[in-house]
Design a protein around this motif. Structure first.
Motif, short mmCIF file in Angstrom:
data_model
loop_
_atom_site.label_atom_id
_atom_site.label_comp_id
_atom_site.label_asym_id
_atom_site.label_seq_id
_atom_site.Cartn_x
_atom_site.Cartn_y
_atom_site.Cartn_z
N MET A 1 0.85 -1.19 0.00
CA MET A 1 0.00 0.00 0.00
C MET A 1 0.88 1.24 0.00
SD MET A 1 -3.37 -0.15 0.11
CE MET A 1 -4.11 -1.22 1.32
N LEU A 2 0.37 2.25 -0.67
CA LEU A 2 1.15 3.47 -0.85
C LEU A 2 0.26 4.66 -0.57
CD1 LEU A 2 3.69 4.72 -2.06
CD2 LEU A 2 2.67 4.41 -4.32
N VAL A 3 0.67 5.53 0.34
CA VAL A 3 -0.10 6.74 0.63
C VAL A 3 0.56 7.90 -0.09
CG1 VAL A 3 -0.97 8.26 2.44
CG2 VAL A 3 -0.66 5.82 2.91
N VAL A 4 -0.15 8.49 -1.05
CA VAL A 4 0.41 9.63 -1.78
C VAL A 4 -0.10 10.89 -1.11
CG1 VAL A 4 0.59 10.79 -4.02
CG2 VAL A 4 0.43 8.29 -3.91
N MET A 5 0.84 11.73 -0.65
CA MET A 5 0.46 12.96 0.04
C MET A 5 0.19 14.06 -0.99
SD MET A 5 0.76 11.90 3.21
CE MET A 5 0.46 13.44 4.10
N LYS A 6 -0.64 15.03 -0.61
CA LYS A 6 -0.88 16.18 -1.49
C LYS A 6 0.44 16.95 -1.66
CE LYS A 6 -5.66 16.80 -0.09
NZ LYS A 6 -6.47 17.31 1.02
N ALA A 7 0.58 17.64 -2.79
CA ALA A 7 1.83 18.37 -3.06
C ALA A 7 2.11 19.37 -1.94
CB ALA A 7 1.73 19.09 -4.40
N GLN A 8 1.06 19.96 -1.38
CA GLN A 8 1.27 20.99 -0.35
C GLN A 8 1.23 20.43 1.09
OE1 GLN A 8 -1.21 20.68 -2.45
NE2 GLN A 8 -3.18 21.35 -1.65
N HIS A 29 7.33 4.14 5.48
CA HIS A 29 8.57 4.53 4.79
C HIS A 29 8.33 5.82 4.01
CE1 HIS A 29 10.13 0.39 5.46
NE2 HIS A 29 8.86 0.05 5.26
N PRO A 30 8.54 6.98 4.62
CA PRO A 30 8.32 8.22 3.87
C PRO A 30 9.38 8.43 2.80
CG PRO A 30 9.17 8.68 6.08
CD PRO A 30 9.01 7.19 5.98
N MET A 31 8.97 8.75 1.59
CA MET A 31 9.90 8.97 0.47
C MET A 31 9.62 10.35 -0.11
SD MET A 31 11.65 6.11 -0.47
CE MET A 31 11.67 4.53 0.37
N PRO A 32 10.34 11.37 0.36
CA PRO A 32 10.10 12.71 -0.16
C PRO A 32 10.56 12.82 -1.61
CG PRO A 32 11.54 12.72 1.79
CD PRO A 32 11.42 11.31 1.32
N GLY A 33 9.80 13.54 -2.41
CA GLY A 33 10.19 13.77 -3.81
C GLY A 33 10.00 15.24 -4.13
N ALA A 34 10.43 15.64 -5.34
CA ALA A 34 10.33 17.06 -5.72
C ALA A 34 8.86 17.48 -5.84
CB ALA A 34 11.05 17.29 -7.03
N GLN A 35 8.02 16.59 -6.35
CA GLN A 35 6.59 16.93 -6.57
C GLN A 35 5.71 16.55 -5.38
OE1 GLN A 35 5.74 18.56 -9.30
NE2 GLN A 35 7.84 18.41 -10.05
N ARG A 36 6.02 15.44 -4.74
CA ARG A 36 5.12 14.90 -3.71
C ARG A 36 5.91 13.98 -2.79
NH1 ARG A 36 3.00 9.32 -6.56
NH2 ARG A 36 5.02 8.46 -6.14
N THR A 37 5.34 13.73 -1.62
CA THR A 37 5.90 12.71 -0.74
C THR A 37 4.96 11.51 -0.78
OG1 THR A 37 6.98 14.28 0.72
CG2 THR A 37 6.45 12.15 1.68
N ALA A 38 5.53 10.33 -0.92
CA ALA A 38 4.72 9.12 -0.83
C ALA A 38 5.19 8.35 0.40
CB ALA A 38 4.90 8.28 -2.08
N ASP A 75 6.88 3.23 -8.57
CA ASP A 75 5.51 3.60 -8.15
C ASP A 75 5.58 4.41 -6.87
OD1 ASP A 75 4.70 2.09 -10.24
OD2 ASP A 75 3.99 0.39 -9.05
N LEU A 76 6.51 4.05 -6.01
CA LEU A 76 6.64 4.74 -4.72
C LEU A 76 7.41 6.05 -4.87
CD1 LEU A 76 6.26 4.64 -1.65
CD2 LEU A 76 8.46 3.52 -1.50
#
Ligand code: PEP
Ligand code: MN
Length: 344
Positions: A1-8, A29-38, A75-76
């Motif tokens: 399962m993957l929780v996609v956070m809102k960009a803001q 497992h938080p994975m911060p990215g340039a557009q979003r954190t999943a 995907d993550l």
């Protein structure tokens, strides 16, 4: 399962999602990215309740990941993972290619320094050298152990090179983690799950070599083991697989590089030394590895290969390493990539 956070979404909202997952007995497992954190969710006690997650503040959507590998998957995390080495310009996985070079084994202080001086002068940023050797014969040289690790620490102090060395078991892992910059897990241990989990509990980058007969999925699942314990700094390494071909020690499977890059955000480097087993094939295959898009190379270099205590036949001479760096740098520019010259 993957929780996609809102960009803001705020860091507090990400933390609240992680805490919620942890309270339910799963691992977040938080994975911060340039557009979003999943936030990836792992655990081996069935499915987490998706409904509760969707209601949490800052959550954009909750996605079920059907692939067996989750944390290694694009995907993550959409962006490539770039591993940095604080205090240096060295990276693994970015636009710059990482070159790791040195002897198969640390044999003596003099031998190790001879190789280190020459690979540093040729522009390598990482030094490899075995302290614990997984040898086919129990009577073959097994490595100098902790003494070798201490020699490599001196090499880091003298040349700035970051140290890559193999941990063959959980006992060696403690010492490798203490002295080295990158923990290598060898091909023979790619499916040693207790060692992979123990490496996953460390916080140093892990260089994971492909098993001698591992499929792409088995290789990615081995990386998943490391990541599932919270260590997200994994570097994959293609080092050749066993085939019927007998003109080469192993068959270097360069096609796995784009295959991995499509499925995973993790860096993948290539080992043309173990991949061929023959000195005269190392430079051509190194060139091909750069051309195929590998994120770096790990190469065996010895100042006197004929006297090497392990893998002499595939170790290149320091002059050949200079040639390899030059030719590979030129190929890298075609791909708008770069091989940095030396460590800063
Ligand atoms: C090595 O890097 O010296 C080594 C033993 O590699 P592999 O695990 O790929 O055989
Ligand atoms: Mn070797």
């Amino acid at each position: 399962m993957l929780v996609v956070m809102k960009a803001q979404a705020t860091p507090e909202e990400v933390q609240a999602v992680c805490d919620h997952i942890t309270q339910l007995g799963f691992r977040a497992h938080p994975m911060p990215g340039a557009q979003r954190t999943a936030v990836g969710i792992t655990g081996n006690q069935g499915q987490i309740d998706q409904g509760n997650l969707e209601e949490l503040s800052g959550v954009a959507e909750v996605i079920a990941v059907s692939k067996p590998y989750k944390l290694v998957s694009r995907d993550l995390k959409e962006e490539d993972t770039v591993i940095t080495f604080p205090g240096t310009n060295a990276t693994i996985g970015g636009r710059d290619l990482a070159v790791i070079a040195g002897p198969c084994s640390i044999e003596t202080r003099e031998q190790a320094f001879a190789a280190a001086e020459q690979v540093a002068a040729a522009g390598a940023q990482f030094f490899r050298g075995g302290a614990y050797k997984p040898r086919t014969s129990p009577y073959a040289f097994q490595g100098l152990g902790e003494e070798a690790l201490k020699i490599m620490v001196e090499i880091r102090e003298r040349y700035g090179l970051r140290i890559v060395t193999e941990a063959i078991d959980t006992e060696a892992l403690e010492l490798v983690d203490h002295y080295a910059d990158v923990i290598q897990i060898g091909a023979r241990n790619m499916q040693n799950y207790s060692l992979l989990k123990a490496a996953g509990r460390k916080r140093k980058p892990v260089l994971l070599k492909r098993g001698l007969a591992a499929t792409l999925e088995e290789f990615l699942m081995a990386a998943e083991y490391v990541m599932s314990e919270g260590n997200y700094q994994v570097i994959l390494c293609e080092r050749g697989i066993r085939t019927f071909a007998d003109h080469t020690r192993n068959t270097l499977d360069l096609s796995i590089v784009p295959a991995v890059q499509r499925l995973s955000h993790l860096p993948i480097i290539v080992d043309p030394s173990h991949g061929t087993g023959k000195r005269n094939k190392v430079i051509p295959l190194a060139r091909a590895a750069v051309a195929v898009g590998a994120d770096g190379l790990i190469v065996e270099v010895h100042h006197a290969p004929d006297k090497a205590l392990s893998d002499g036949a595939q170790s290149i001479y320091p002059e050949q390493f200079v040639q390899l760096m030059d030719e590979c740098s030129q190929i890298a520019t075609v791909l708008r990539r770069n091989i940095p010259h030396g460590i800063e």
